[in-house]
Design an enzyme around this catalytic site. Structure first.
Site, PDB file in Angstrom:
ATOM      1  N   ALA A 265       0.532   6.962  -6.332  1.00 37.18           N
ATOM      2  CA  ALA A 265      -0.076   7.129  -7.659  1.00 37.18           C
ATOM      3  C   ALA A 265      -1.583   7.364  -7.529  1.00 37.18           C
ATOM      4  CB  ALA A 265       0.190   5.897  -8.514  1.00 37.18           C
TER       5      ALA A 265
ATOM      6  N   CYS B 175       1.973   4.729  -1.473  1.00 38.32           N
ATOM      7  CA  CYS B 175       0.772   4.510  -2.297  1.00 38.32           C
ATOM      8  C   CYS B 175       0.405   5.817  -2.988  1.00 38.32           C
ATOM      9  CB  CYS B 175      -0.401   3.982  -1.473  1.00 38.32           C
ATOM     10  SG  CYS B 175       0.064   2.733  -0.266  1.00 38.32           S
TER      11      CYS B 175
ATOM     12  N   ASP C 152       6.608  -2.166  -2.710  1.00 36.31           N
ATOM     13  CA  ASP C 152       5.511  -2.499  -1.810  1.00 36.31           C
ATOM     14  C   ASP C 152       5.740  -1.780  -0.473  1.00 36.31           C
ATOM     15  OD1 ASP C 152       3.634  -3.608  -0.151  1.00 36.31           O
ATOM     16  OD2 ASP C 152       4.061  -5.692  -0.715  1.00 36.31           O
TER      17      ASP C 152
ATOM     18  N   ASP D 154       4.911   3.674  -5.072  1.00 33.38           N
ATOM     19  CA  ASP D 154       3.668   2.962  -5.377  1.00 33.38           C
ATOM     20  C   ASP D 154       4.023   1.577  -5.879  1.00 33.38           C
ATOM     21  OD1 ASP D 154       0.575   3.968  -5.712  1.00 33.38           O
ATOM     22  OD2 ASP D 154       1.017   2.237  -6.968  1.00 33.38           O
TER      23      ASP D 154
ATOM     24  N   GLY E 132      -1.783  13.023  -7.003  1.00 34.43           N
ATOM     25  CA  GLY E 132      -2.455  14.292  -6.710  1.00 34.43           C
ATOM     26  C   GLY E 132      -1.968  14.915  -5.402  1.00 34.43           C
ATOM     27  N   LYS E 133      -1.943  14.095  -4.334  1.00 36.51           N
ATOM     28  CA  LYS E 133      -1.531  14.632  -3.031  1.00 36.51           C
ATOM     29  C   LYS E 133      -0.026  14.899  -3.022  1.00 36.51           C
ATOM     30  CE  LYS E 133      -5.174  11.881  -0.884  1.00 36.51           C
ATOM     31  NZ  LYS E 133      -5.286  10.865  -1.970  1.00 36.51           N
TER      32      LYS E 133
ATOM     33  N   CYS F  65      -9.947   6.860   1.289  1.00 29.60           N
ATOM     34  CA  CYS F  65     -11.180   7.397   0.717  1.00 29.60           C
ATOM     35  C   CYS F  65     -12.307   6.414   1.033  1.00 29.60           C
ATOM     36  CB  CYS F  65     -11.052   7.674  -0.771  1.00 29.60           C
ATOM     37  SG  CYS F  65     -10.505   6.278  -1.754  1.00 29.60           S
TER      38      CYS F  65
END
Lengths: 167, 440
Positions: free
Chosen positions: B260, B258, B307, B281, B263-264, B379
């Site tokens: 996209a 996952c 997936d 992703d 950033g990480k 998040c």
């Protein structure tokens, strides 16, 4: 991507009759992308290739208010017209002039998309008017040609004067 | 062809808000479209500020408006309600001159095809100015207007964090900091702080994040020194905690599931040498942004669409040393950056998301080598998507063991560590490190 320069009335190049697209390749893709960018930046709701000095039968439109309805018509042909409608039109090649023009209120159009796939679509309202306006460009015609002689010569004088002052 | 007049920015704001609030459209996407149609950067800024502002303060503004108009507007005139909400926001939260707000809002009705409403808009906004002294701010009796969150979410957050729920929602309504991550392959944080100073951009180092910088005010990325050259990226502080927690060693095989917009992923590549990193992703369109970032920052990884819950079609059969599972979640920790979230989430999501999170965990767990580590991150600030998911996963997988996280930020939870929105200037985030038992 690039924003192209839009020709202004009474530039004689706006009178060019555009030639049909026969090869659907990278060049057409690039022209369509640039035309969309130019139209959105103007901002306008329709743009014909003739207006950016490309004599090919390509036009793009987006009559939504929020940029959600981009459409591209290549080698467009109106095969059926119905009804009459009057709408106030303006043109990116004739800045600051808005005049009422009479056109068909419903049209059936055949065209190709930018990948060369043919399609047929029925249009009404603003989009129908817009497509008729842009197809006129491909034939070297402007919306001012559809106005009375008096109005047309007044607009022409205004633009010629502005041009002289600019020189 | 040219439309009669180009749409005024306040009419655009009303359309953006209508699409986001009534049709569930994404704020990011609507703002992108509005930006394309608005050549003037000052108008772009106005549209963005009004759209974010109205969504952050949606419930209190709606209450304010209901006190100003006698009858609610008809459903088909919802766009006028949006125009009025954004007018109130400009009058009371922004430094726009009063007459400009009233006149421009009344003028905007024409391009919304609602000319009849220009009197209403004019009168309502003038009325708001006249009665500003008599306006009573919302109290806790009207919880939605008081905390600017929907009722069900207030209750959910309160149940999860009985001592902190008010602070959490205040932070979610406040303007977030503009946080950067320095690319340490290019230069050190202190060197970049000097570059910012030279460019007259006030900034400071962010605690707990060795590469983090907080700018005093938001600027377009194009005005950040060396952005195009890959010196720096925009990323919240909490997201910068993931890479160090994963504890990847040089040369290891890492899966970023996952991933996209990446950033990480980029932070991992910036901080650890010679990683053999795969960014996965499900959304190929968003994956394009991983490639863009990698190109800009001069980093390399393998990017695949697939997936995470069903590895068979994309997995090459070799185990990973480390897996970063940044799970899809309610995003309740980043409401301050995406205020449309609080309008788009529904209680049902809290039933569906944990099932998806568990499915991804179960899909990826067999891909981790014995002795390897998986970092579960969301998040979200809701235990339903965090500790609860982990409790069940640790039950299902006997070779899974939550490892303690010894850090100075956030607070410990049953299995992991939680940052609540606004703490340490960061977004709300949850992390849990799970180790896979080595073979005997």
């Amino acid at each position: 991507m690039a924003i192209l320069q839009i020709l202004h009335y009474p530039d004689p190049r706006l009178r060019t009759i555009a030639k049909p697209v026969s090869v659907f390749g990278d060049e057409v893709q690039r022209i369509v992308t640039d035309m969309f960018e130019t139209m959105y930046a103007a901002p306008g709701i329709g743009l014909a290739a003739t207006q950016v000095n490309i004599p090919k039968r390509i036009l793009v439109t987006d009559t939504s208010r929020d940029g959600t309805d981009p459409r591209c018509f290549i080698n467009p042909q109106i095969i059926e017209l119905r009804g009459v409608e009057q709408m106030e039109e303006g043109c990116l090649s004739v800045p600051d002039v808005f005049e009422t023009v009479e056109r068909a209120e419903w049209v059936k159009v055949q065209a190709f998309d930018q990948h060369g796939t043919p399609f047929e679509v029925e249009l009404d309202g603003l989009l129908a008017v817009c497509v008729q306006h842009e197809i006129d460009h491909l034939d070297g015609k402007l919306f001012v040609d559809r106005l009375s002689l008096l109005k047309r010569s007044r607009i022409r004088r205004k633009f010629e004067k502005a041009q002289k002052q600019a020189l | 062809m040219k439309a009669q007049e180009s749409t005024p920015p306040r009419a655009r704001v009303a359309h953006v808000l209508l699409n986001v609030i009534n049709d569930g459209a994404s704020l990011d996407r609507e703002l992108d479209a509005a930006r394309r149609l608005t050549p003037d950067p000052r108008n772009q800024a106005l549209i963005q500020e009004c759209a974010y502002g109205v969504l952050r303060h949606y419930y209190s503004l709606r209450r304010h408006l209901s006190q100003l108009i006698e009858r609610p507007l008809r459903k088909r005139d919802a766009v006028i309600e949006m125009l009025l909400l954004s007018g109130l926001y400009q009058l009371f939260e922004m430094q726009v001159p009063e007459h400009a707000v009233v006149d421009a809002s009344a003028a905007a009705v024409r391009s919304l095809d609602k000319s009849w409403a220009s009197g209403l808009v004019n009168a309502t906004l003038r009325n708001a100015l006249r009665q500003r002294e008599r306006f009573v701010p919302p109290t806790t009796d009207d919880a939605e207007a008081c905390w600017n969150h929907p009722r069900w979410l207030i209750d959910t957050i309160r149940a999860a964090w009985p001592d902190d729920w008010q602070r959490v929602m205040q932070a979610a309504t406040a303007r977030p900091p503009f946080t950067l991550r320095v690319n340490r392959r290019q230069l050190a944080r202190d060197e970049y702080l000097v570059r910012l100073q030279d460019a007259d951009l006030a900034a400071r180092a962010l605690a707990h994040c060795p590469d983090g910088i907080v700018l005093e005010s938001a600027v377009p990325v194009s005005s950040l020194p060396g952005f195009d050259a890959g010196l720096v990226s925009v990323q919240d502080g909490a997201a910068q905690l993931a890479a160090p927690l994963l504890d990847a060693q040089p040369g290891q095989r890492v899966l970023d599931a996952c991933a996209a917009p990446g950033g990480k992923t980029m932070h991992l590549l910036e901080t650890v040498d010679a990683l053999e990193l795969t960014a996965l992703d499900i959304d190929p369109v968003r994956l394009a942004r991983v490639n863009q970032s990698a190109a800009r920052l001069g980093l390399q990884c393998r990017v695949i669409a697939g997936d995470a819950a069903l590895p068979a079609p994309w997995w090459d059969g070799t185990l990973y040393d480390r897996i970063l599972l940044d799970a899809p979640c309610s995003a309740t920790g980043v409401i301050r950056r995406h205020p449309d979230i609080k309008l788009h989430r529904a209680p049902d999501d809290l039933a569906l998301l944990p099932a998806r999170q568990a499915a991804i965990f179960d899909g990826l767990w067999p891909l981790l080598r014995p002795g390897g580590k998986l970092l579960y991150a969301t998040c979200s600030i809701l235990p339903q998507e965090n500790d609860d998911v982990l409790s069940a996963a640790l039950q299902r997988h006997r070779d899974a063991l939550a490892a303690p996280i010894n850090v100075a930020w956030g607070r410990p939870t049953r299995h992991g560590r939680q940052i609540l929105s606004g703490e340490h200037d960061m977004d709300g985030f949850y992390f849990c490190v799970i180790e896979k038992a080595a073979h005997d």
